[in-house]
Design a protein around this motif. Structure first.
Motif, mmCIF file in Angstrom:
data_model
loop_
_atom_site.group_PDB
_atom_site.id
_atom_site.type_symbol
_atom_site.label_atom_id
_atom_site.label_comp_id
_atom_site.label_asym_id
_atom_site.label_seq_id
_atom_site.Cartn_x
_atom_site.Cartn_y
_atom_site.Cartn_z
ATOM 1 N N THR A 32 0.836 -1.208 0.000
ATOM 2 C CA THR A 32 0.000 0.000 0.000
ATOM 3 C C THR A 32 0.867 1.253 0.000
ATOM 4 N N ALA A 33 1.855 1.277 0.871
ATOM 5 C CA ALA A 33 2.740 2.450 0.962
ATOM 6 C C ALA A 33 3.557 2.622 -0.315
ATOM 7 N N ALA A 34 4.131 1.541 -0.804
ATOM 8 C CA ALA A 34 4.991 1.633 -1.986
ATOM 9 C C ALA A 34 4.202 2.074 -3.215
ATOM 10 N N PHE A 35 3.028 1.492 -3.426
ATOM 11 C CA PHE A 35 2.240 1.872 -4.596
ATOM 12 C C PHE A 35 1.680 3.286 -4.461
ATOM 13 N N ALA A 36 1.332 3.706 -3.252
ATOM 14 C CA ALA A 36 0.828 5.071 -3.054
ATOM 15 C C ALA A 36 1.939 6.093 -3.324
#
Length: 85
Positions: A32-36
């Motif tokens: 979630t963090a990486a794609f955001a």
């Protein structure tokens, strides 16, 4: 020994499910963090949904572990007797 009643008297390996769920939770948070951060919000949303599912699963697993030997039997707890017909 098989009794034929295994699907109704089966026990879950809750400790294994706990660690697998925790592993999935860590990867879902990371995804979630990486794609955001990279601007891929569709993938971030998908990972966020997976994060929610993993959190709910982890909550259910912990609840069952805390309920005691009925749900998390140790080696000293014998298997359930087969159902009587």
């Amino acid at each position: 020994m098989r009794t034929g009643s295994e699907p109704t008297t089966a026990r879950s390996a809750l400790r294994a499910r706990f660690w697998l769920s925790l592993w999935g939770l860590v990867w879902a948070v990371f995804g979630t963090a990486a794609f955001a951060l990279t601007g891929r919000f569709g993938w971030a949303l998908a990972c966020g949904v997976l994060w929610l599912v993993a959190t709910v699963d982890l909550t259910v697993i912990l609840r069952h572990i805390r309920q005691g030997p009925h749900y998390q039997p140790g080696r000293d707890v014998p298997p359930y007797p087969p159902p009587k017909h």
